[in-house]
Design a protein around this motif. Sequence first.
Motif, PDB file in Angstrom:
ATOM      1  N   THR A 448      40.009  37.653  36.715  1.00  0.00           N
ATOM      2  CA  THR A 448      39.510  36.875  37.848  1.00  0.00           C
ATOM      3  C   THR A 448      40.643  36.421  38.769  1.00  0.00           C
ATOM      4  O   THR A 448      40.504  36.439  40.006  1.00  0.00           O
ATOM      5  CB  THR A 448      38.740  35.636  37.346  1.00  0.00           C
ATOM      6  N   GLU A 449      41.764  36.023  38.212  1.00  0.00           N
ATOM      7  CA  GLU A 449      42.891  35.591  39.044  1.00  0.00           C
ATOM      8  C   GLU A 449      43.404  36.720  39.927  1.00  0.00           C
ATOM      9  O   GLU A 449      43.757  36.501  41.093  1.00  0.00           O
ATOM     10  CB  GLU A 449      44.024  35.061  38.155  1.00  0.00           C
ATOM     11  N   ASN A 452      40.922  37.261  42.723  1.00  0.00           N
ATOM     12  CA  ASN A 452      41.093  36.240  43.767  1.00  0.00           C
ATOM     13  C   ASN A 452      42.291  36.548  44.653  1.00  0.00           C
ATOM     14  O   ASN A 452      42.285  36.255  45.852  1.00  0.00           O
ATOM     15  CB  ASN A 452      41.280  34.857  43.132  1.00  0.00           C
TER      16      ASN A 452
END
Length: 459
Positions: A448-449, A452
């Motif tokens: 997820t990082e 993003n």
Amino acid sequence: MAIEYLGLDSINGPLVVLEGIQDAAYDDIVEFVVEREEHKLGRIIEMYENKAVIQVFESTANMSLDNTHTKLTGHAMELPLAPEILGRTFDGIGRPIDGLGEINYVVKRDVNGLPMNPVSREYPRNFIQTGVSAIDALTTLIRGQKLPIFSGDGLPHDQLAAQIVRQASLKTEEEEEFGIVFAAMGVKHDVADYFKRTFEESGVLDHVTMFLNLADDPVVERLITPKVALTAAEYLAFDLGMHILVVMTDMTSYCEALREVSASKQEIPSRKGYPGYLYSDLASLYERAGILADKPGSVTQIPILTMPNDDITHPIPDLTGYITEGQIVLDRSLEGKSIYPPINVLPSLSRLMKDGIGKGFTREDHQDVANQLFASYSRVTDARSLASVIGEDELSDIDKKYIEFGNKFEREFIGQEKDESRSIEETLEKAWELLRILPRHELDRIDTELLNQYYKVGR
């Protein structure tokens, strides 16, 4: 002490038999003088009490039982070596053919080499950038690895090999010397000229050492060529501290030469007529790649082989796959779409890739991006199969997105120009451009990082 013998006992193709010999050993080099003027070389391949079977490196057409002097040298074939071999071109057994004269050698080495002690091997970790996106991103070449290319007749493996030689470089901040050893076995004259011309025009010839065994050269010489090339690579790597990439093409020609000589020796054949020791013979070549803990430098191998009838279960690719750490597979259907290089990424893999990419090597998102590209392209295959049954117009919106992704992935990511070299950063940015075609919720293989940070439409 060298011993000379007059006459031979029998001649059978490239093999001659000499009886009554003394102080000879397996793999020793033999010198022949035919009609007191023509010189030839051979090596002992079998010993029976006082009888030796000798493999002649050249044609035996003008040799007879009573016109030949035989001299036993008492040692195996040795290659003269010096730093000046970089930038030079040699024949299949290491004789200069570039018109620049003999090598003022510093040392001579047995071409059979010495086995690497497994305890002294270092685990391969650093990344070699080839400039080819499909390789750098998805089947990453690691320093010290052996990563073969499985091709087929008529596919552009020669062009890919030349491109890798032109573009390969170390991805490191340290100043380290990098060189190429290129070995061609059984190639036609126009192919050999293509390699020489390409390296000269691109300006990389000064750090390339070439060994060329042509299609009309003796078949026995073909069995020595990869050993000679690897001996040169080991000298440059472990004596001079360089990082050497060895490109060998075509290993199928080497294996067919091995089969031909085995048949001349009347050995019992194994699968498809190849000798039963084909596996161990190939392993003796491939296992000469690696990194030694107590010596500088490294030897990395890219052997190229053409699969007979595109059959990946054929003994040559089958055994090669067991010995090496992955494979890069060229695909005829991609070639039919005019995509170069036609690398089929789904059956391709690099088993050492995970340990030489990521933060500190390439980029922190590399592994996740590679995993997502594999997963998404696999879904493309399913969507295309469904479209062939119900028609593309009847597909769901998400399947249409995957079809769009697949077409662009093949044309823009796998496909690139033959003189186009992409950095790993450019390759990964192009991968993200393609992944943005898909909805974010479909990218389930990426942290997820990282999503993003990199998944931004119009970034």
